[in-house]
Design a protein around this motif. Sequence first.
Motif: not given
Length: 186
Positions: A13, A16-18, A31, A163, A165, A182, A184
């Motif tokens: 996570r 993928h966040t970056y 992203v 995407l 969370s 993904y 994130i």
Amino acid sequence: MNKFSFGRLSYRRLRHTYGFGVHSPFAFRLVKDVVRPGRAYSWYGYEDIDAAVNSRRTGIRVERQAKMFLRLLAFLNPKSLFLPLGSDPLYHVAASACTGLKRIERKPKNADECDMIATHNDFISLKILKEHISQPGKSIVILDYPDGWLENLFETLPQGLMLYSRHNAIIINRLGMMKLHYSIFL
């Protein structure tokens, strides 16, 4: 076990966040331009959101999400948006600042007619969201989704990107795109 070690999902996570490990060019741009644009970005609607934050004394989390919502609207450029009246006023400020938006719908019965549905919890039924996301070019932003909904929505998604969370998700049906997801930090 090292007290600084991350779980496998948390590590992914964070990466993928970056943008690391995000192999789709569309997902990478999403992203980098929407979720984590960096500090150099300044958007035209930020002043309106900041003014609303100062007048309401709301939390930093809601402010960050409203600014990300504005960037998402600018990135996807939907012509119509469903945004319920019960949602935080900052999201309405962000939607009002988006110049490409032709119509903001507030009635739940007309949600499926819009290009994008922005909702929270189970305000819009899973059945309507599944019908909506099965159509090309449609997208969903859902805050605090109920348990089990993400799996159902991803199964219904014929192509595109999700995407997500722990509590929030962005789901986009993009024509011709391989079906990807993904995890994130949203």
